[in-house]
Motif scaffolding. Structure first.
Motif, PDB file in Angstrom:
ATOM      1  N   TRP A  99       0.824  -1.204   0.000  1.00 31.89           N
ATOM      2  CA  TRP A  99       0.000   0.000   0.000  1.00 31.89           C
ATOM      3  C   TRP A  99       0.865   1.263   0.000  1.00 31.89           C
ATOM      4  O   TRP A  99       1.901   1.297   0.666  1.00 31.89           O
ATOM      5  CB  TRP A  99      -0.885   0.062   1.247  1.00 31.89           C
ATOM      6  CG  TRP A  99      -1.841  -1.064   1.445  1.00 31.89           C
ATOM      7  CD1 TRP A  99      -1.692  -2.121   2.299  1.00 31.89           C
ATOM      8  CD2 TRP A  99      -3.109  -1.250   0.800  1.00 31.89           C
ATOM      9  NE1 TRP A  99      -2.786  -2.943   2.235  1.00 31.89           N
ATOM     10  CE2 TRP A  99      -3.679  -2.436   1.327  1.00 31.89           C
ATOM     11  CE3 TRP A  99      -3.824  -0.523  -0.164  1.00 31.89           C
ATOM     12  CZ2 TRP A  99      -4.924  -2.909   0.922  1.00 31.89           C
ATOM     13  CZ3 TRP A  99      -5.063  -0.992  -0.572  1.00 31.89           C
ATOM     14  CH2 TRP A  99      -5.602  -2.175  -0.032  1.00 31.89           C
ATOM     15  N   VAL A 100       0.411   2.290  -0.709  1.00 34.65           N
ATOM     16  CA  VAL A 100       0.983   3.631  -0.613  1.00 34.65           C
ATOM     17  C   VAL A 100      -0.152   4.572  -0.225  1.00 34.65           C
ATOM     18  O   VAL A 100      -1.244   4.511  -0.806  1.00 34.65           O
ATOM     19  CB  VAL A 100       1.609   4.091  -1.943  1.00 34.65           C
ATOM     20  CG1 VAL A 100       2.004   5.569  -1.874  1.00 34.65           C
ATOM     21  CG2 VAL A 100       2.815   3.234  -2.283  1.00 34.65           C
ATOM     22  N   VAL A 101       0.101   5.417   0.765  1.00 33.46           N
ATOM     23  CA  VAL A 101      -0.895   6.374   1.222  1.00 33.46           C
ATOM     24  C   VAL A 101      -0.303   7.773   1.106  1.00 33.46           C
ATOM     25  O   VAL A 101       0.731   8.066   1.723  1.00 33.46           O
ATOM     26  CB  VAL A 101      -1.315   6.107   2.683  1.00 33.46           C
ATOM     27  CG1 VAL A 101      -2.498   7.000   3.058  1.00 33.46           C
ATOM     28  CG2 VAL A 101      -1.664   4.638   2.899  1.00 33.46           C
ATOM     29  N   LEU A 102      -0.937   8.626   0.320  1.00 32.43           N
ATOM     30  CA  LEU A 102      -0.490  10.007   0.141  1.00 32.43           C
ATOM     31  C   LEU A 102      -1.528  10.972   0.708  1.00 32.43           C
ATOM     32  O   LEU A 102      -2.719  10.658   0.757  1.00 32.43           O
ATOM     33  CB  LEU A 102      -0.285  10.333  -1.348  1.00 32.43           C
ATOM     34  CG  LEU A 102       0.680   9.454  -2.146  1.00 32.43           C
ATOM     35  CD1 LEU A 102       0.741   9.939  -3.588  1.00 32.43           C
ATOM     36  CD2 LEU A 102       2.070   9.457  -1.525  1.00 32.43           C
ATOM     37  N   GLU A 103      -1.065  12.149   1.111  1.00 33.88           N
ATOM     38  CA  GLU A 103      -1.964  13.175   1.637  1.00 33.88           C
ATOM     39  C   GLU A 103      -1.523  14.534   1.146  1.00 33.88           C
ATOM     40  O   GLU A 103      -0.330  14.826   1.083  1.00 33.88           O
ATOM     41  CB  GLU A 103      -1.954  13.134   3.168  1.00 33.88           C
ATOM     42  CG  GLU A 103      -2.805  14.190   3.856  1.00 33.88           C
ATOM     43  CD  GLU A 103      -2.025  15.434   4.283  1.00 33.88           C
ATOM     44  OE1 GLU A 103      -2.643  16.346   4.862  1.00 33.88           O
ATOM     45  OE2 GLU A 103      -0.808  15.498   4.028  1.00 33.88           O
ATOM     46  N   ASN A 104      -2.521  15.378   0.788  1.00 30.56           N
ATOM     47  CA  ASN A 104      -2.221  16.756   0.423  1.00 30.56           C
ATOM     48  C   ASN A 104      -3.501  17.577   0.420  1.00 30.56           C
ATOM     49  O   ASN A 104      -4.579  17.072   0.728  1.00 30.56           O
ATOM     50  CB  ASN A 104      -1.496  16.848  -0.924  1.00 30.56           C
ATOM     51  CG  ASN A 104      -0.438  17.948  -0.931  1.00 30.56           C
ATOM     52  OD1 ASN A 104      -0.765  19.125  -0.992  1.00 30.56           O
ATOM     53  ND2 ASN A 104       0.835  17.564  -0.839  1.00 30.56           N
ATOM     54  N   VAL A 105      -3.368  18.846   0.034  1.00 31.91           N
ATOM     55  CA  VAL A 105      -4.495  19.779   0.088  1.00 31.91           C
ATOM     56  C   VAL A 105      -5.441  19.583  -1.099  1.00 31.91           C
ATOM     57  O   VAL A 105      -5.016  19.161  -2.180  1.00 31.91           O
ATOM     58  CB  VAL A 105      -3.985  21.230   0.109  1.00 31.91           C
ATOM     59  CG1 VAL A 105      -3.225  21.513   1.390  1.00 31.91           C
ATOM     60  CG2 VAL A 105      -3.087  21.522  -1.101  1.00 31.91           C
ATOM     61  N   PRO A 106      -6.735  19.896  -0.945  1.00 33.96           N
ATOM     62  CA  PRO A 106      -7.687  19.745  -2.047  1.00 33.96           C
ATOM     63  C   PRO A 106      -7.360  20.582  -3.277  1.00 33.96           C
ATOM     64  O   PRO A 106      -7.783  20.240  -4.383  1.00 33.96           O
ATOM     65  CB  PRO A 106      -9.021  20.187  -1.419  1.00 33.96           C
ATOM     66  CG  PRO A 106      -8.854  19.956   0.039  1.00 33.96           C
ATOM     67  CD  PRO A 106      -7.408  20.262   0.317  1.00 33.96           C
ATOM     68  N   ASN A 107      -6.592  21.662  -3.087  1.00 30.36           N
ATOM     69  CA  ASN A 107      -6.256  22.503  -4.233  1.00 30.36           C
ATOM     70  C   ASN A 107      -5.429  21.753  -5.273  1.00 30.36           C
ATOM     71  O   ASN A 107      -5.327  22.189  -6.420  1.00 30.36           O
ATOM     72  CB  ASN A 107      -5.493  23.749  -3.764  1.00 30.36           C
ATOM     73  CG  ASN A 107      -5.551  24.880  -4.774  1.00 30.36           C
ATOM     74  OD1 ASN A 107      -6.619  25.171  -5.335  1.00 30.36           O
ATOM     75  ND2 ASN A 107      -4.429  25.532  -5.019  1.00 30.36           N
ATOM     76  N   MET A 108      -4.852  20.609  -4.896  1.00 24.48           N
ATOM     77  CA  MET A 108      -4.114  19.810  -5.864  1.00 24.48           C
ATOM     78  C   MET A 108      -5.033  19.273  -6.957  1.00 24.48           C
ATOM     79  O   MET A 108      -4.567  18.925  -8.044  1.00 24.48           O
ATOM     80  CB  MET A 108      -3.408  18.649  -5.175  1.00 24.48           C
ATOM     81  CG  MET A 108      -4.328  17.567  -4.645  1.00 24.48           C
ATOM     82  SD  MET A 108      -3.462  16.195  -3.844  1.00 24.48           S
ATOM     83  CE  MET A 108      -2.717  15.396  -5.249  1.00 24.48           C
ATOM     84  N   LEU A 109      -6.336  19.222  -6.680  1.00 22.31           N
ATOM     85  CA  LEU A 109      -7.291  18.738  -7.677  1.00 22.31           C
ATOM     86  C   LEU A 109      -7.674  19.815  -8.683  1.00 22.31           C
ATOM     87  O   LEU A 109      -8.216  19.502  -9.748  1.00 22.31           O
ATOM     88  CB  LEU A 109      -8.569  18.236  -6.987  1.00 22.31           C
ATOM     89  CG  LEU A 109      -8.405  17.152  -5.923  1.00 22.31           C
ATOM     90  CD1 LEU A 109      -9.754  16.842  -5.293  1.00 22.31           C
ATOM     91  CD2 LEU A 109      -7.774  15.902  -6.521  1.00 22.31           C
ATOM     92  N   ASN A 110      -7.382  21.086  -8.343  1.00 20.03           N
ATOM     93  CA  ASN A 110      -7.834  22.202  -9.175  1.00 20.03           C
ATOM     94  C   ASN A 110      -6.706  23.030  -9.769  1.00 20.03           C
ATOM     95  O   ASN A 110      -6.846  23.552 -10.887  1.00 20.03           O
ATOM     96  CB  ASN A 110      -8.728  23.138  -8.339  1.00 20.03           C
ATOM     97  CG  ASN A 110      -9.862  22.406  -7.657  1.00 20.03           C
ATOM     98  OD1 ASN A 110     -10.546  21.596  -8.278  1.00 20.03           O
ATOM     99  ND2 ASN A 110     -10.075  22.682  -6.377  1.00 20.03           N
ATOM    100  N   LEU A 111      -5.610  23.184  -9.054  1.00 18.99           N
ATOM    101  CA  LEU A 111      -4.529  24.060  -9.499  1.00 18.99           C
ATOM    102  C   LEU A 111      -4.004  23.640 -10.861  1.00 18.99           C
ATOM    103  O   LEU A 111      -3.705  22.462 -11.082  1.00 18.99           O
ATOM    104  CB  LEU A 111      -3.403  24.043  -8.467  1.00 18.99           C
ATOM    105  CG  LEU A 111      -2.197  24.939  -8.750  1.00 18.99           C
ATOM    106  CD1 LEU A 111      -2.597  26.406  -8.713  1.00 18.99           C
ATOM    107  CD2 LEU A 111      -1.086  24.660  -7.740  1.00 18.99           C
ATOM    108  N   SER A 112      -3.908  24.587 -11.762  1.00 15.01           N
ATOM    109  CA  SER A 112      -3.406  24.334 -13.124  1.00 15.01           C
ATOM    110  C   SER A 112      -4.140  23.171 -13.787  1.00 15.01           C
ATOM    111  O   SER A 112      -3.522  22.277 -14.386  1.00 15.01           O
ATOM    112  CB  SER A 112      -1.891  24.063 -13.099  1.00 15.01           C
ATOM    113  OG  SER A 112      -1.182  25.139 -12.538  1.00 15.01           O
ATOM    114  N   GLY A 113      -5.468  23.187 -13.646  1.00 17.84           N
ATOM    115  CA  GLY A 113      -6.263  22.139 -14.260  1.00 17.84           C
ATOM    116  C   GLY A 113      -6.101  20.774 -13.613  1.00 17.84           C
ATOM    117  O   GLY A 113      -6.387  19.751 -14.240  1.00 17.84           O
ATOM    118  N   GLY A 114      -5.668  20.770 -12.352  1.00 16.77           N
ATOM    119  CA  GLY A 114      -5.475  19.495 -11.663  1.00 16.77           C
ATOM    120  C   GLY A 114      -4.233  18.750 -12.111  1.00 16.77           C
ATOM    121  O   GLY A 114      -4.182  17.519 -12.043  1.00 16.77           O
TER     122      GLY A 114
END
Length: 372
Positions: A99-114
């Protein structure tokens, strides 16, 4: 094991779910000192100098959000800090964990078209990994902090939907009133970060070590005490650590940065529990996800077939326990200084923001008292 481990929010939560920590990697010395104090395992520094990682079942990585956050540099996934996720991928490729588990901010889905999410999804798919991600809010896990984060789980051999998508209870009913409300005293021009019964998201603060924890309005408290900021011990509790977790010699500014950058412990524990015992995904609507389209709040890719899932940010129903005001009573709060409260009040008065009249009155009374 944990990469970009910070102060061990991921690892503490996973340990509580029964997953043993084997090696931690953290570059920043104050955070590394916390790890060495709190975990009985090896702690190493610069990920760029790490040649390999042990053969483990789970690799967790809350990689830097500096270039992806709305309040950061917004340089994107090619930025000098958020781009370090490539170093994690280098190590993961050599170790092949389950398993790999990553975490980050929701803006990663939107910034520069995701583009950040596209890069990550493409990396896993090109190497034959399945992946699933979901946006969840820490306030739905018993914490008095609103903190939305994206968690992505990938595996070559397992179905990650049985981890992130197995639980779903939907949005809670909204209470009409609360005894305390959180807000950002550093704002006041275009927004407040207002939180009903919760603080807004704890932030890492400035690179100069200047702490900027949110403030809390405690309804009905005496003037001078009603407008306060949480103590660092309260801040640790807002992330699910025990009070004093970061007390290993650093100043409060550095401690607030550590807490603001951390992964919320109860969220990590929920993920760990589901990793130990994956289940069938919840029955919710889904749709085909077209490449190049907008990234939704939850999605998965199994054998390269992408789908958007209609999941809420509240997987489980958890009692929040003590109120925000009670948390400050127990672990400490500090009246907001004249400089901070007057600056905020001045900006608020000049803005067109609509706020509660009793809050404005309480803030004005606080400024007048602490001025004197």
């Amino acid at each position: 094991m944990g990469l970009f481990a910070g102060i061990g929010g991921f690892e503490l939560g996973l340990q509580r779910a029964g997953i043993v920590t084997d090696l931690l990697c953290e570059y920043w010395e104050p955070a590394s000192a916390v790890l060495k104090k709190r975990f009985d395992t090896e702690v190493v520094g610069d990920i760029c100098e790490l040649r390999s990682i042990p053969k483990v079942d789970v690799v967790a990585a809350g990689f830097p959000c500096t270039d992806l956050s709305q309040v950061g540099r917004t340089a994107g996934i090619d930025g000098s800090e958020s781009g370090l996720v490539r170093e994690a991928f280098r190590l993961i490729e050599g170790a092949s964990p389950t398993w790999v588990v990553l975490e980050n901010v929701p803006n990663m889905l939107n910034l520069s078209g995701g583009s950040a999410m596209t890069f990550i999804a493409d990396w896993f798919e090109k190497r034959g990994w399945n992946w699933a991600y979901r946006t969840v809010d820490s306030q739905n896990f018993g914490l008095r902090q609103r903190r939305r984060r994206v968690f992505l789980i990938a595996s070559r051999s397992e179905d990650p939907r049985g981890v992130l998508f197995a639980d779903e209870v939907g949005s809670p009913r909204q209470r009409a009133s609360h005894s305390a409300y959180g807000f950002y005293w550093t704002e006041g021009n275009r927004g407040l970060g207002w939180g009903d019964g919760v603080t807004p998201t704890l932030k890492g603060g400035s690179k100069l070590g200047i702490a900027s924890p949110p403030a809390v309005w405690r309804v009905g408290e005496e003037v001078g005490q009603a407008i306060a900021r949480p103590s660092i011990r309260s801040g640790e509790r807002l992330q699910g650590f025990h009070a004093g977790w970061t007390n290993v010699g650093a100043k409060d500014g550095a401690r607030w940065k550590m807490v603001g950058n951390a992964v919320s412990v109860p969220v990590a524990q929920w993920i760990g529990t589901c990793l130990v015992t994956p289940r069938e995904p919840a029955e919710v609507s889904r749709r085909r996800l077209v490449a190049g389209g907008r990234w939704p709040t939850a999605a998965a890719s199994i054998d390269g077939s992408r789908e958007a899932w209609a999941l809420s940010e509240r997987p489980i129903a958890v009692s929040r326990g003590p109120s925000l005001g009670a948390l400050l009573d127990q672990h400490g709060g500090v009246p907001l200084s004249y400089e901070a409260s007057n600056g905020f009040f001045t900006r608020l008065q000049a803005s067109t923001l609509r706020v509660r009249g009793d809050f404005r009155a309480a803030l004005k009374a606080h400024v007048e008292l602490v001025a004197g």
